[in-house]
Design an enzyme around this catalytic site. Sequence first.
Site, PDB file in Angstrom:
ATOM      1  N   CYS A   1       2.189  -7.858 -48.750  1.00 40.47           N
ATOM      2  CA  CYS A   1       0.752  -7.840 -48.949  1.00 40.47           C
ATOM      3  C   CYS A   1       0.302  -6.392 -48.895  1.00 40.47           C
ATOM      4  O   CYS A   1      -0.236  -5.922 -47.894  1.00 40.47           O
ATOM      5  CB  CYS A   1       0.075  -8.643 -47.856  1.00 40.47           C
ATOM      6  SG  CYS A   1       0.728 -10.298 -47.786  1.00 40.47           S
TER       7      CYS A   1
ATOM      8  N   PRO B   1      27.158  16.008 -49.327  1.00 41.02           N
ATOM      9  CA  PRO B   1      26.563  15.074 -50.282  1.00 41.02           C
ATOM     10  C   PRO B   1      26.289  13.708 -49.656  1.00 41.02           C
ATOM     11  O   PRO B   1      27.104  13.179 -48.898  1.00 41.02           O
ATOM     12  CB  PRO B   1      27.640  14.951 -51.356  1.00 41.02           C
ATOM     13  CG  PRO B   1      28.930  15.221 -50.633  1.00 41.02           C
ATOM     14  CD  PRO B   1      28.594  16.248 -49.580  1.00 41.02           C
TER      15      PRO B   1
HETATM   16  C1  PLP Z   1      19.474  14.708 -46.558  1.00 38.46           C
HETATM   17  C2  PLP Z   1      20.469  15.723 -46.205  1.00 38.46           C
HETATM   18  C3  PLP Z   1      21.710  15.764 -46.849  1.00 38.46           C
HETATM   19  C4  PLP Z   1      22.063  14.839 -47.988  1.00 38.46           C
HETATM   20  O1  PLP Z   1      21.288  15.086 -49.097  1.00 38.46           O
HETATM   21  P1  PLP Z   1      21.597  14.319 -50.489  1.00 38.46           P
HETATM   22  O2  PLP Z   1      20.506  14.754 -51.369  1.00 38.46           O
HETATM   23  O3  PLP Z   1      21.592  12.881 -50.200  1.00 38.46           O
HETATM   24  O4  PLP Z   1      22.935  14.807 -50.958  1.00 38.46           O
HETATM   25  C5  PLP Z   1      22.627  16.689 -46.443  1.00 38.46           C
HETATM   26  N1  PLP Z   1      22.355  17.559 -45.434  1.00 38.46           N
HETATM   27  C6  PLP Z   1      21.175  17.548 -44.788  1.00 38.46           C
HETATM   28  C7  PLP Z   1      20.947  18.500 -43.702  1.00 38.46           C
HETATM   29  C8  PLP Z   1      20.201  16.644 -45.140  1.00 38.46           C
HETATM   30  O5  PLP Z   1      19.029  16.650 -44.506  1.00 38.46           O
END
Ligand code: PLP
Length: 431
Positions: A361, A291
């Site tokens: 801008c 997360p």
């Molecule tokens: C962006 C990403 C996350 C985190 O995603 P959230 O939507 O911010 O929880 C986790 N793992 C990978 C591989 C990602 O690219």
Amino acid sequence: MLHNNLDINKDGHLTISGVDAIELAKEYGTPLYVLDEDMIRERCRTYVSEMHKYFSADSAPLFASKALCFKGIYPIVESEGLCTDVVSPGEIYTALAAGFPPEKMFFHGTNKTDRDIEYGVESGVGYFIIDNMNELESLARIAGEHGIVQKALLRLTCGLDPHTLEAINTGKVDSQFGVPIDTGQADAFVKAAAACSNIQVVGFHSHVGSQIFESDSFNRQAEILVAYAAKARDEFGLEIDTLNIGGGIGVRYTENDPAPDIGARVAEIAEHLNAACEKYGVKIDRVFMEPGRSIVAEAGTTLYETGGVKEVKGYRNYVTVDGGMTDNPRFALYKSEYTVLNASRASEPADYEVTVAGRCCESGDRIAEGVKIAKPERGDIIAVLTTGAYNYAMSSNYNRIPKPAIAIVSGGKHRLAVKRESFEDMMRNEL
Ligand SMILES: *Cc1c(COP(=O)(O)O)cnc(C)c1O
């Protein structure tokens, strides 16, 4: 209010975790990112305790650094028992500088150069998440040169469409991330990885996308990965004990978004994952989740000072603020919706419809369109909610605008965590 850490005090000002937003703006200046540490910790604890209900004690959430990377975030997430996912040497460097243990880092990224791989190996990162065949070959060679066996997970795509924005949808077959199972290409990837003596493949990784509220994609992903683990064992002799099922749980930007229910998501994923393990006779000892947004987004609020209020007759009202796409490019990138309020007049009726525009801008420099706030005057403090993720991390110096400061509030107190950039900072590397 949208989040339970927000309130209004006797002066009619917005408070964030009990701290007056107007005081914060006075003390640290604007634009200002305000982060509620207590809320971040509470989210970390929810992930840890919910995951440990269903998965082993070795299982853990990884904080996805890309959502919010600065030195001060790492001691917070580490002390709550999280590992971290890093996507670049810069994120590794920052986490190391904050004292985060490299063995708890998972190194992501769809294009790790040989230099990046060397940096990761030399930093002692615990796990590489190998995105593709080219990376596998480079990592095998570099691990060999360093005389180590590098633990790794293989990034697979499960062919799922989680119905989120195209720009943050990563799990479909047609994707630049990972290797697809559906086309059969994962088979060759797994076989090649299993044959690398300097790489120990402990598991598979997959990430369906971001800002996802439906549970079906997460559940299906868990089943597909377990089924594929059985295939890898039976056909390619690769036995894994770890799954990393990515991040992506959605958060509440506006009243129309449901409140995230992390416990319910984890419980459902666990149910599908464990049922699939039973069905395919696969034993998974460790599960990781990644997360980012759902740890930090709702804990963040951006404070701006109102510049002008412009009523374009027959069209609309604009409120200009002293920041914009440089500190929050998400409207420009995705047309993201936000909840906006007049923090100086939080108890007055929010009946004035405005488009909040930034100071660049650039006609696309907007934070929100058609939101209702208490009518502001020049100097009022405008608060944009749910800006803890993908705001500071995506900020830029376009129009030579310095990046804002970050202030952390906790237990009714506040402190500076990142200083506001100066003009000298922006010119530091210019010869
Ligand atoms: C962006 C990403 C996350 C985190 O995603 P959230 O939507 O911010 O929880 C986790 N793992 C990978 C591989 C990602 O690219």
